[in-house]
Design an enzyme around this catalytic site. Structure first.
Site, PDB file in Angstrom:
ATOM      1  N   LYS A   1       0.849  -1.211   0.000  1.00  0.00           N
ATOM      2  CA  LYS A   1       0.000   0.000   0.000  1.00  0.00           C
ATOM      3  C   LYS A   1       0.873   1.245   0.000  1.00  0.00           C
ATOM      4  O   LYS A   1       0.566   2.234  -0.677  1.00  0.00           O
ATOM      5  CB  LYS A   1      -0.936  -0.013   1.218  1.00  0.00           C
ATOM      6  CG  LYS A   1      -2.053  -1.042   1.073  1.00  0.00           C
ATOM      7  CD  LYS A   1      -2.786  -1.339   2.362  1.00  0.00           C
ATOM      8  CE  LYS A   1      -3.736  -2.512   2.163  1.00  0.00           C
ATOM      9  NZ  LYS A   1      -4.351  -3.025   3.387  1.00  0.00           N
TER      10      LYS A   1
ATOM     11  N   GLN B   1      -4.183  -1.735   9.569  1.00  0.00           N
ATOM     12  CA  GLN B   1      -4.135  -3.066   8.952  1.00  0.00           C
ATOM     13  C   GLN B   1      -4.743  -4.107   9.900  1.00  0.00           C
ATOM     14  O   GLN B   1      -4.347  -4.214  11.059  1.00  0.00           O
ATOM     15  CB  GLN B   1      -2.674  -3.425   8.621  1.00  0.00           C
ATOM     16  CG  GLN B   1      -2.516  -4.733   7.880  1.00  0.00           C
ATOM     17  CD  GLN B   1      -3.133  -4.702   6.471  1.00  0.00           C
ATOM     18  OE1 GLN B   1      -3.002  -3.736   5.736  1.00  0.00           O
ATOM     19  NE2 GLN B   1      -3.827  -5.770   6.118  1.00  0.00           N
TER      20      GLN B   1
ATOM     21  N   ASP C   1     -10.964   2.899   4.342  1.00  0.00           N
ATOM     22  CA  ASP C   1     -11.419   1.506   4.217  1.00  0.00           C
ATOM     23  C   ASP C   1     -12.954   1.433   4.194  1.00  0.00           C
ATOM     24  O   ASP C   1     -13.527   0.417   3.806  1.00  0.00           O
ATOM     25  CB  ASP C   1     -10.929   0.678   5.419  1.00  0.00           C
ATOM     26  CG  ASP C   1      -9.690  -0.152   5.103  1.00  0.00           C
ATOM     27  OD1 ASP C   1      -9.459  -0.446   3.912  1.00  0.00           O
ATOM     28  OD2 ASP C   1      -8.971  -0.521   6.050  1.00  0.00           O
TER      29      ASP C   1
END
Ligand code: NAD
Length: 295
Positions: free
Chosen positions: A52, A96, A119
């Site tokens: 990422k 994460q 997200d």
């Protein structure tokens, strides 16, 4: 002929568009930043986060990476998130997952500022998606919608069958598929581990989205000729003594039936990463009041 939907190519186009948004923002003195937070010693999580960060670099988004010791108290992670929420250089915050057992994942998701929740897991963003008024679409479902569009598959009026009801894939992709608007308006069925006869559903589907996390369990005999198959699964398995990645769909038998199919790897995976960059420039544009030409 089966159309193999090339996620790498579609994701590259999205990244190019995102890079254009970064230029527009820079012209207004706005520099989007994505903060990734890692609280895990799991090598897979470390790899995902570094990918990422690399993606950010490629399109000109500032990557900010923070590591929290996996043994640290949850309060340390909360403090990190609070700091990033308050940091003007940070447009998006991504923690994460999975997190260590002593950390309450729900609390972490709720702690992220919904305006920086790239997200789209925060209850406010989930609620907005369900209400048909999304701020951010979650990356994997949004990527799937874009893959279908790229393959000229319009779900409107079709039978879509989603296999899996997780919060990050199954539920949101079902919402997008049956919701109003472009890439939606399908008649959508959600199947899961308690579904009585899965094949009965998949056989009447025009579009199957497989997101169960079970290696290769959707086979060609569970499909009707002409079905569009989206394989979300990423499963590491041992084959002939070697570790390899397979999806939730048995590719060869499914490809014989499908009119279009996403491969693993190279299908949904790269799209998830691209849509994270998309959400980051969207967040930066919304925060700064700058219209960005989202791809
Ligand atoms: P999950 O484990 O949270 O959920 C799996 C769902 O599948 C559950 O709702 C369960 O009810 C259902 N299920 C399990 N076994 C089933 C069966 N035999 N029949 C019918 N339904 C069944 O998983 P997830 O987070 O939604 O991920 C699913 C898969 O997608 C995993 O392989 C994951 O690695 C992969 N994934 C890929 C991406 C990507 O970017 N490509 C992103 C997220 C997840």
């Amino acid at each position: 002929m089966t159309d193999v939907i090339d996620g790498n190519a579609v994701a590259a186009e999205i990244r190019e568009g995102v890079a254009g948004c970064v230029d527009v923002l820079a012209g207004e003195g706005v520099y989007p930043g994505l903060a990734t937070v890692l609280m895990s010693d799991d090598p897979a999580s470390e790899t995902y986060v570094s990918m990422k960060q690399r993606d950010c670099e490629e399109v000109g988004i500032d990557g900010i990476h923070v590591e929290v010791d996996s043994d640290a108290p949850a309060s340390e992670l909360y403090g990190t998130i609070d700091g990033l929420n308050d940091d003007d250089a940070v447009s998006g915050v991504l923690v994460q997952l999975p997190l260590p057992d002593h950390v309450d994942e729900r609390e972490v998701v709720r702690r992220i500022d919904p305006a920086k929740d790239v997200d789209a897991f925060h209850p406010e963003n989930v609620g907005r998606l369900v209400a048909g008024d999304s701020r951010f679409k979650p990356c994997t479902p949004h990527g799937i919608q874009r893959l279908l569009a790229a393959a000229a598959v319009d779900p409107e009026g079709k039978e879509a069958v989603v296999v899996g009801r997780s919060d990050i894939v199954g539920k949101p992709i079902a919402n997008l598929l049956f919701g109003r608007g472009e890439g939606g308006n399908a008649t959508t069925t959600v199947c899961h581990s308690r579904t009585a006869d899965l094949a009965e559903h998949t056989r009447r589907a025009d579009v199957v989205v497989a997101a169960a996390g079970v290696p290769e369990f959707i086979t060609g005999d569970m499909l009707t000729a002409g079905t569009v198959v989206v394989d979300v699964g990423i499963n590491r398995v041992e084959r002939d003594g070697e570790s390899t990645l397979v999806g939730d769909v048995e590719y060869d038998s499914a490809a014989e039936k499908a009119s279009a199919i996403t491969p693993v790897p190279g299908g949904v995976g790269p799209m998830t990463r691209a849509m994270l960059l998309y959400n980051t420039v969207k967040a930066a544009g919304l925060e700064a009041g700058v219209d960005v030409p989202l791809p």
